[in-house]
Scaffold this active site. Sequence first.
Site, short mmCIF file in Angstrom:
data_model
loop_
_atom_site.label_atom_id
_atom_site.label_comp_id
_atom_site.label_asym_id
_atom_site.label_seq_id
_atom_site.Cartn_x
_atom_site.Cartn_y
_atom_site.Cartn_z
N CYS A 61 0.83 -1.20 0.00
CA CYS A 61 0.00 0.00 0.00
C CYS A 61 0.87 1.25 0.00
O CYS A 61 1.92 1.30 0.62
CB CYS A 61 -0.94 0.09 1.19
SG CYS A 61 -2.12 -1.24 1.28
N ARG A 117 4.20 -0.17 -4.81
CA ARG A 117 3.87 -0.61 -3.45
C ARG A 117 2.61 -1.46 -3.40
O ARG A 117 2.30 -2.07 -2.40
CB ARG A 117 3.71 0.60 -2.53
CG ARG A 117 4.95 1.44 -2.40
CD ARG A 117 4.73 2.59 -1.46
NE ARG A 117 4.53 2.13 -0.11
CZ ARG A 117 5.51 1.97 0.79
NH1 ARG A 117 6.74 2.25 0.47
NH2 ARG A 117 5.24 1.53 2.00
N TRP A 167 -2.34 -2.98 -1.62
CA TRP A 167 -1.86 -4.36 -1.66
C TRP A 167 -2.70 -5.04 -0.60
O TRP A 167 -2.49 -4.84 0.62
CB TRP A 167 -0.37 -4.41 -1.32
CG TRP A 167 0.24 -5.76 -1.43
CD1 TRP A 167 0.77 -6.34 -2.55
CD2 TRP A 167 0.40 -6.74 -0.39
NE1 TRP A 167 1.24 -7.60 -2.27
CE2 TRP A 167 1.02 -7.87 -0.94
CE3 TRP A 167 0.07 -6.77 0.97
CZ2 TRP A 167 1.33 -9.01 -0.21
CZ3 TRP A 167 0.37 -7.90 1.72
CH2 TRP A 167 1.00 -9.01 1.12
N ASN A 211 -1.85 2.53 5.38
CA ASN A 211 -0.93 1.45 5.01
C ASN A 211 -0.51 0.76 6.30
O ASN A 211 -0.02 1.41 7.22
CB ASN A 211 0.31 2.03 4.30
CG ASN A 211 1.44 1.02 4.19
OD1 ASN A 211 1.19 -0.18 4.05
ND2 ASN A 211 2.66 1.49 4.26
N GLY A 212 -0.74 -0.56 6.37
CA GLY A 212 -0.40 -1.30 7.58
C GLY A 212 -1.51 -2.27 7.93
O GLY A 212 -2.35 -2.58 7.08
N GLU A 231 19.65 -16.42 -5.88
CA GLU A 231 19.12 -15.15 -6.37
C GLU A 231 18.58 -15.30 -7.80
O GLU A 231 17.54 -14.74 -8.14
CB GLU A 231 20.21 -14.07 -6.28
CG GLU A 231 19.84 -12.71 -6.82
CD GLU A 231 18.63 -12.05 -6.15
OE1 GLU A 231 18.14 -12.54 -5.13
OE2 GLU A 231 18.17 -11.03 -6.69
N LYS A 246 14.74 -14.42 -8.79
CA LYS A 246 14.37 -13.47 -9.86
C LYS A 246 13.41 -14.13 -10.83
O LYS A 246 12.41 -13.55 -11.22
CB LYS A 246 15.60 -12.97 -10.64
CG LYS A 246 16.48 -11.96 -9.96
CD LYS A 246 15.88 -10.60 -9.77
CE LYS A 246 15.15 -10.48 -8.47
NZ LYS A 246 15.86 -10.11 -7.30
N GLU A 305 9.90 -14.90 -9.23
CA GLU A 305 9.22 -13.66 -8.85
C GLU A 305 8.52 -13.00 -10.04
O GLU A 305 7.38 -12.55 -9.91
CB GLU A 305 10.31 -12.73 -8.29
CG GLU A 305 9.84 -11.50 -7.62
CD GLU A 305 11.00 -10.71 -7.01
OE1 GLU A 305 12.16 -10.89 -7.43
OE2 GLU A 305 10.73 -9.90 -6.13
N HIS A 358 21.82 -35.28 -2.78
CA HIS A 358 21.17 -35.62 -1.51
C HIS A 358 19.65 -35.48 -1.59
O HIS A 358 18.98 -35.43 -0.56
CB HIS A 358 21.73 -34.74 -0.39
CG HIS A 358 23.20 -34.94 -0.17
ND1 HIS A 358 23.73 -36.09 0.34
CD2 HIS A 358 24.26 -34.14 -0.46
CE1 HIS A 358 25.06 -36.01 0.39
NE2 HIS A 358 25.41 -34.82 -0.10
N LYS A 370 6.87 -3.80 -3.54
CA LYS A 370 8.28 -3.41 -3.37
C LYS A 370 8.70 -3.36 -1.91
O LYS A 370 9.82 -3.70 -1.57
CB LYS A 370 8.48 -2.05 -4.03
CG LYS A 370 9.91 -1.58 -4.07
CD LYS A 370 10.68 -2.32 -5.13
CE LYS A 370 12.16 -2.00 -5.12
NZ LYS A 370 12.91 -3.11 -5.73
C1 AGP Z 1 13.52 -8.97 -4.36
O1 AGP Z 1 13.46 -9.09 -5.73
C2 AGP Z 1 12.23 -9.03 -3.69
N1 AGP Z 1 11.31 -8.08 -4.18
C3 AGP Z 1 12.23 -9.20 -2.19
O2 AGP Z 1 12.73 -10.47 -1.93
C4 AGP Z 1 13.04 -8.17 -1.33
O3 AGP Z 1 14.40 -8.34 -1.55
C5 AGP Z 1 12.69 -8.40 0.15
O4 AGP Z 1 11.33 -8.16 0.34
C6 AGP Z 1 13.51 -7.53 1.08
O5 AGP Z 1 13.28 -6.18 0.86
P1 AGP Z 1 14.21 -5.07 1.47
O6 AGP Z 1 15.56 -5.24 0.87
O7 AGP Z 1 13.57 -3.77 1.09
O8 AGP Z 1 14.24 -5.27 2.96
#
Ligand code: AGP
Length: 593
Positions: free
Chosen positions: A2, A29, A75, A101-102, A465, A469, A472, A488, A588
């Site tokens: 949000c 957001r 969101w 927001n929250g 990572e 990516k 996501e 394993h 984000k």
């Molecule tokens: C990364 O591509 C993601 N959007 C997510 O994992 C992000 O890294 C995570 O939410 C942590 O966010 P921050 O670095 O703002 O704390």
Amino acid sequence: MCGIVGCILKDNKKVAPILLNCISKLEYRGYDSVGIATIDDKINIKKDKGEINQVNKKLNLADMEGNLGIAHVRWATHGDPNKTNSHPQFDENKTVAVVHNGIIENYLDIKTQLEKEGHKFISQTDTEVIPHLIEKYMDKGLDLEDSLRETINIIEGSYAIAAISVNEPDKIVATRKDSPLIVGIGDNGYYVASDSPAILEYANNIIYPDENELVILNSSEIIIKDKNDNIIDKEIQTLDWTPEMAEKEGYDYFMIKEINEQSKAIQNTLTEKINIKKIIDDIDDINRICFVACGTSYHASLTGKYLIESFAGISTDVILASEFKYFANTLDDKTLVIFISQSGETADTLKALDKANETSKTLGIVNVAGSAVTRKADYVIHTQAGPEIGVAATKTYLSQLTAIYIFAGLLSSNNSLLEKIDRVPEFIDEVLLDVNSIIEMSKKYKFVNDFFFIGRGYSYPIALEGALKLKEITYIHGEGYAAGELKHGPLALIDEGIPVVVINPPGDDHKKTMNNLKEVKARGADVLAVGSSSDKMLIEEADDVFTINPEVDQVIAPLVYIIPLQILAYYVAIERGLNPDKPKNLAKCVTVE
Ligand code: AGP
């Protein structure tokens, strides 16, 4: 999670076009729904489910009267994304409108009580109790400001709130706890917002309100008060981000723009060396380091563990922020706890930081100046990536890694490591010059259901990572494994045509990773390898190869070998017709636990 905005203009111009522009900049957001409320002689509200462009086409959000108002992108947490659950939320007589927001954790108890008192609720949101509580106190004769003050005495949870009332049509009141809120001073008016990109175009002098302080905006001034009604003199800080930095500047999506900005982001972060040296000199008596982070920032932390343990010989743990409380008992004043967060507002990370502050020295590695981590940690390293709008972290990840490499190099007085990092921007530019082979590969792999990524040592976090990516933004199932772990268990999943990305830079681990490559190939996997352009064996064995030139060894590989994997994820998303900047269900800045 949000985004909220509030704005009051100094003159009598319409605020709605400005609110629409500001809230559009916060769409990273949340993009389940959008809404705006303004005041003229009544409260006007336009809101609906959907992305801003769609809703705007339908409702013409800029066409609303009034020089003050509030706006929201959602969101969803409580209640489906639909029109009724969209913000602004209001009381039954539409005297009060609120964006939030929250999460209000005790909203059900409050709602039950208010219903007994005759209030009628129409949404499934937790937020709706806020306008009803404000209305209740205003009915008792309190003004808007005091009604919000009473309300925050009752609600529990996390919140950034902006509220307006038809009874005081010249005012916006706002407050925050465990959710971000900034106040902007512009030439044309005053602003509140969840994050600075919203208001960069209008205001770059910023105030950061503390928990439960009340912000009162009217057309001639900003007043900030503490819980006890005392006016507080707050420091005004100037943002060094420009509005252009938060624009696509000719790129199709923010993500690809941000991937292309990575060498610049590293160069800028290299200027933090002096600050990092000062921090290290100041914290000379530590015998343990503990990284705490989430998601991509967690992967940067894992690289930090490899670096610090091998170069500085200091025992280092890496803990997911959401799991931190189970480990916190082992901390003491000789432990340095490093919090990595691009946003500096991740709720899990902030909870852990509060806990760590009780026992240990804390250091934040953060991209957003003035964010909560920068205010709570004992020491701060600012990664200098500039605003990152794409939900998938790219340039902030490489900036975090840069800060960690500098930290490890200075901590271990290893000049050769420091010199190697100085050359990384040049390596990245070289990689970005020719990514056509990866673009071609994205066409081949766009229809697969599963993807595996493997690497050893420093390449293991790259594998994690790369997989994050991919899943996501493409919604393809991707898993990263330490290459030696395949046998394993996960090897049972390898079959004819399953793509396996093998990350194998030159170095000690190369031979063993080649063995793992052969193991998956023998079971029918389609191997996509990333390695050095001089690696004949790798080029021969793999089905597809992305080669890195000039040669980058395995220690520096995390800063360079991730680039083709980011690009692969991006183009697979494009091939699948998806918007890589706005992956479904994600946002984000994750401000809920
Ligand atoms: C990364 O591509 C993601 N959007 C997510 O994992 C992000 O890294 C995570 O939410 C942590 O966010 P921050 O670095 O703002 O704390």
